[in-house]
Design a protein around this motif. Structure first.
Motif, PDB file in Angstrom:
ATOM      1  N   PRO A 155      50.565  38.282  35.610  1.00 37.71           N
ATOM      2  CA  PRO A 155      51.803  39.080  35.635  1.00 37.71           C
ATOM      3  C   PRO A 155      52.235  39.349  37.075  1.00 37.71           C
ATOM      4  O   PRO A 155      51.405  39.364  37.985  1.00 37.71           O
ATOM      5  CB  PRO A 155      51.398  40.382  34.927  1.00 37.71           C
ATOM      6  N   THR A 156      53.495  39.588  37.291  1.00 30.99           N
ATOM      7  CA  THR A 156      54.021  39.789  38.634  1.00 30.99           C
ATOM      8  C   THR A 156      53.830  41.234  39.099  1.00 30.99           C
ATOM      9  O   THR A 156      53.369  42.094  38.343  1.00 30.99           O
ATOM     10  CB  THR A 156      55.510  39.425  38.693  1.00 30.99           C
ATOM     11  N   TYR A 157      54.229  41.491  40.342  1.00 31.36           N
ATOM     12  CA  TYR A 157      54.079  42.815  40.943  1.00 31.36           C
ATOM     13  C   TYR A 157      54.833  43.874  40.144  1.00 31.36           C
ATOM     14  O   TYR A 157      54.353  45.001  39.984  1.00 31.36           O
ATOM     15  CB  TYR A 157      54.585  42.784  42.383  1.00 31.36           C
ATOM     16  N   ASN A 158      55.985  43.532  39.640  1.00 36.21           N
ATOM     17  CA  ASN A 158      56.776  44.499  38.877  1.00 36.21           C
ATOM     18  C   ASN A 158      56.093  44.921  37.581  1.00 36.21           C
ATOM     19  O   ASN A 158      56.394  45.977  37.027  1.00 36.21           O
ATOM     20  CB  ASN A 158      58.158  43.925  38.568  1.00 36.21           C
ATOM     21  N   SER A 159      55.165  44.097  37.094  1.00 41.06           N
ATOM     22  CA  SER A 159      54.487  44.398  35.830  1.00 41.06           C
ATOM     23  C   SER A 159      53.192  45.184  36.032  1.00 41.06           C
ATOM     24  O   SER A 159      52.936  46.158  35.316  1.00 41.06           O
ATOM     25  CB  SER A 159      54.182  43.097  35.077  1.00 41.06           C
ATOM     26  N   ILE A 160      52.375  44.782  37.003  1.00 41.35           N
ATOM     27  CA  ILE A 160      51.050  45.417  37.159  1.00 41.35           C
ATOM     28  C   ILE A 160      50.800  45.920  38.577  1.00 41.35           C
ATOM     29  O   ILE A 160      49.675  46.288  38.920  1.00 41.35           O
ATOM     30  CB  ILE A 160      49.924  44.457  36.729  1.00 41.35           C
ATOM     31  N   GLY A 161      51.818  45.912  39.419  1.00 38.85           N
ATOM     32  CA  GLY A 161      51.686  46.476  40.755  1.00 38.85           C
ATOM     33  C   GLY A 161      50.742  45.705  41.653  1.00 38.85           C
ATOM     34  O   GLY A 161      50.724  44.469  41.650  1.00 38.85           O
ATOM     35  N   ILE A 162      49.911  46.426  42.397  1.00 40.09           N
ATOM     36  CA  ILE A 162      49.051  45.835  43.421  1.00 40.09           C
ATOM     37  C   ILE A 162      48.029  44.872  42.837  1.00 40.09           C
ATOM     38  O   ILE A 162      47.513  43.995  43.538  1.00 40.09           O
ATOM     39  CB  ILE A 162      48.322  46.958  44.205  1.00 40.09           C
ATOM     40  N   TYR A 163      47.736  44.982  41.546  1.00 40.37           N
ATOM     41  CA  TYR A 163      46.764  44.074  40.925  1.00 40.37           C
ATOM     42  C   TYR A 163      47.284  42.640  40.907  1.00 40.37           C
ATOM     43  O   TYR A 163      46.488  41.685  40.878  1.00 40.37           O
ATOM     44  CB  TYR A 163      46.433  44.528  39.509  1.00 40.37           C
ATOM     45  N   ALA A 164      48.592  42.462  40.909  1.00 38.34           N
ATOM     46  CA  ALA A 164      49.166  41.114  40.872  1.00 38.34           C
ATOM     47  C   ALA A 164      48.786  40.306  42.112  1.00 38.34           C
ATOM     48  O   ALA A 164      48.213  39.208  41.992  1.00 38.34           O
ATOM     49  CB  ALA A 164      50.678  41.186  40.701  1.00 38.34           C
ATOM     50  N   PRO A 165      49.076  40.798  43.340  1.00 34.67           N
ATOM     51  CA  PRO A 165      48.664  40.019  44.518  1.00 34.67           C
ATOM     52  C   PRO A 165      47.152  39.909  44.660  1.00 34.67           C
ATOM     53  O   PRO A 165      46.650  38.897  45.170  1.00 34.67           O
ATOM     54  CB  PRO A 165      49.286  40.792  45.691  1.00 34.67           C
ATOM     55  N   LEU A 166      46.412  40.935  44.206  1.00 34.48           N
ATOM     56  CA  LEU A 166      44.947  40.851  44.289  1.00 34.48           C
ATOM     57  C   LEU A 166      44.411  39.729  43.402  1.00 34.48           C
ATOM     58  O   LEU A 166      43.521  38.962  43.817  1.00 34.48           O
ATOM     59  CB  LEU A 166      44.325  42.193  43.885  1.00 34.48           C
ATOM     60  N   LEU A 167      44.933  39.634  42.182  1.00 34.23           N
ATOM     61  CA  LEU A 167      44.514  38.542  41.288  1.00 34.23           C
ATOM     62  C   LEU A 167      44.918  37.187  41.858  1.00 34.23           C
ATOM     63  O   LEU A 167      44.164  36.204  41.768  1.00 34.23           O
ATOM     64  CB  LEU A 167      45.129  38.733  39.903  1.00 34.23           C
ATOM     65  N   LEU A 168      46.097  37.129  42.441  1.00 40.15           N
ATOM     66  CA  LEU A 168      46.560  35.885  43.056  1.00 40.15           C
ATOM     67  C   LEU A 168      45.602  35.449  44.153  1.00 40.15           C
ATOM     68  O   LEU A 168      45.249  34.270  44.264  1.00 40.15           O
ATOM     69  CB  LEU A 168      47.966  36.080  43.623  1.00 40.15           C
ATOM     70  N   ILE A 169      45.147  36.393  44.969  1.00 44.03           N
ATOM     71  CA  ILE A 169      44.216  36.090  46.055  1.00 44.03           C
ATOM     72  C   ILE A 169      42.878  35.594  45.509  1.00 44.03           C
ATOM     73  O   ILE A 169      42.299  34.625  46.015  1.00 44.03           O
ATOM     74  CB  ILE A 169      44.008  37.342  46.937  1.00 44.03           C
ATOM     75  N   VAL A 170      42.379  36.239  44.447  1.00 43.03           N
ATOM     76  CA  VAL A 170      41.084  35.857  43.871  1.00 43.03           C
ATOM     77  C   VAL A 170      41.109  34.416  43.371  1.00 43.03           C
ATOM     78  O   VAL A 170      40.207  33.607  43.687  1.00 43.03           O
ATOM     79  CB  VAL A 170      40.703  36.809  42.718  1.00 43.03           C
ATOM     80  N   PHE A 171      42.147  34.066  42.619  1.00 43.40           N
ATOM     81  CA  PHE A 171      42.166  32.723  42.033  1.00 43.40           C
ATOM     82  C   PHE A 171      42.614  31.673  43.047  1.00 43.40           C
ATOM     83  O   PHE A 171      42.278  30.490  42.898  1.00 43.40           O
ATOM     84  CB  PHE A 171      43.031  32.719  40.774  1.00 43.40           C
ATOM     85  N   ARG A 172      43.339  32.087  44.078  1.00 40.00           N
ATOM     86  CA  ARG A 172      43.600  31.164  45.192  1.00 40.00           C
ATOM     87  C   ARG A 172      42.292  30.840  45.905  1.00 40.00           C
ATOM     88  O   ARG A 172      42.060  29.711  46.320  1.00 40.00           O
ATOM     89  CB  ARG A 172      44.606  31.790  46.158  1.00 40.00           C
TER      90      ARG A 172
END
Length: 423
Positions: free
Chosen positions: A99-116
């Motif tokens: 989900p994007t930042y608008n949906s779950i906030g700071i967890y979105a970029p954190l998840l993106l970083i983990v799977f990147r």
């Protein structure tokens, strides 16, 4: 006999093409990702944050090289770099589901970083595994084999450009932001599964010897302890290989759209240019079996020094000549991709070859290439100089000359005498 070898060559390298498509679409969708995962009032700052996440994938590659290299040297080449495909497929597909930042906030970029980061681990074991496997499976045609690997890698990138071309042609910007950006990540997950199926058909190298050393049980530590010279040389060579690919192709659409404003890049032309660079790399790899490999490294050095300013001057002031810029970019990228990696396998003994290539390849390409987006856009911003990427490319050519001089004069490394006999 040759028919079986060519079949193995295609199956092995095609998996790399599919996996590299997974890895590179992150950069190709950078503008959409910056808006969806790093929303700020300053679009340029959001773009830098996205490229920082892009760099994380590169910094994860040396770790992946050591981990996969460890298992590849101790338990076998084929199983290890076959497993790397599953890791890539899973990470890529999941990125498409976040989900994007608008949906779950700071967890979105954190998840993106983990799977990147997971993507980086996977690709860190993929390319060194393919280089090691094919150089041992068909040592008589090492240049052709490794040239074919990089042909497929760049063909995978070209397919990424083509996918982006289709998305931007048939979807509006609103549709891209709503759902279109997820499509290439879903495709990447499917392609990764296909690559896994292909890899399962490969046989282990018949001459594989597992790494055994009681005093140093870890191949990566053994390499760093007993093969420092070869490790430094290989890392220097790889540091020059990834830069033109990132600078002249992967980052070009973003550069033209956000910096010059002179031209909206034709993604179809970009895909064809990337495919042309892949063909040049294959031809150069083939010729490396016939001629001395250093010739092509010297050609790359001078081509990057002489071609850097013309390429980026065209993009900034003479965009009607952009096909000339593409042509120079194709030659520069193909020369280094087809020649420098062919030197890797001969620098390390068989028992630690996967680990040696994994560490040097990923540190060389990972550290330098992973920093290129940040260096490039930060330099442009700080110096107010749109031609800054040209200076990076020219400096890279100068560094290649320094490395070749070290090889020729046998300075600093006592083992260079033996190494250069085979170059």
């Amino acid at each position: 006999m040759h028919e079986d070898k060519f079949k193995t060559l295609i199956l092995c390298s095609l998996g790399g093409a599919l996996e590299f498509f997974d890895f590179i679409i992150f950069a190709l969708m950078s503008i959409q990702l910056s808006q969806l995962f790093f929303p700020t009032q300053a679009p340029f700052s959001a773009l830098l944050a996205t490229f920082s996440t892009f760099a994380i994938g590169y910094f994860a590659r040396p770790i992946g090289g050591m981990v996969f290299g460890h298992f590849g040297d101790k338990y076998g080449r084929k199983q290890t770099f076959t497993f790397s495909v599953i890791v890539m497929a899973a990470a890529t597909f999941i990125i498409g589901c976040i989900p994007t930042y608008n949906s779950i906030g700071i967890y979105a970029p954190l998840l993106l970083i983990v799977f990147r980061f997971m993507q980086g681990l996977s690709i860190g074991g993929e390319i060194p595994g393919a280089i090691t496997y094919l150089s041992e499976y068909w040592p008589q045609r090492k240049g052709l084999s490794i040239g074919w690997i990089f042909f497929c890698i760049q063909a995978g990138i070209a397919f990424g450009f083509f996918t982006q071309y289709l998305l931007t042609r048939y979807l509006t910007n609103e549709e891209l932001l709503a759902f279109g950006w997820r499509i290439p990540f879903y495709l990447g997950g499917v392609f990764g599964c296909i690559a896994y199926i292909l890899r399962k058909k490969l046989a282990e190298c018949s001459n594989f010897l597992p790494f055994i050393a009681k005093q140093t049980p870890y191949p990566a530590i053994y390499v760093m302890k007993y093969h420092k010279r070869a490790l430094i040389i290989a890392t220097l060579l790889m540091a020059y290989t990834g830069l033109p690919l990132a600078l002249l192709f992967i980052l070009l659409p973003t550069y033209l759209k956000t910096i010059t404003g002179t031209y909206e890049v034709d993604l179809l032309s970009q895909a064809l240019a990337m495919l042309s660079a892949a063909i040049v790399a294959l031809v150069v790899g083939y010729l490396c079996d016939k001629l001395t490999k250093k010739i092509f490294c010297w050609c790359y050095a001078f081509a990057s020094i002489l071609g850097g300013l013309p390429i980026f001057m065209i993009y900034n002031t003479h965009i009607t000549w952009f096909y000339l810029a593409y042509f120079i970019s194709v030659i520069v990228t193909g020369l280094v991709s087809g020649s420098a990696p062919t030197l890797l396998a001969q620098l390390f003994p068989k028992k630690v070859r996967y680990s040696g290539i994994g560490i040097s390849y990923n540190i060389g390409i990972g550290v330098l290439t992973g920093l290129i987006p940040l260096i490039m856009f930060s330099g442009i911003s700080y110096f107010k100089e749109p031609l800054f990427p040209a200076y990076i490319l020219m400096f890279n050519g100068i560094l290649m000359i320094v490395a070749l001089i070290l090889l020729n004069r046998k300075i600093a490394f006592s083992t260079l005498r033996d190494i250069t006999k085979n170059i």
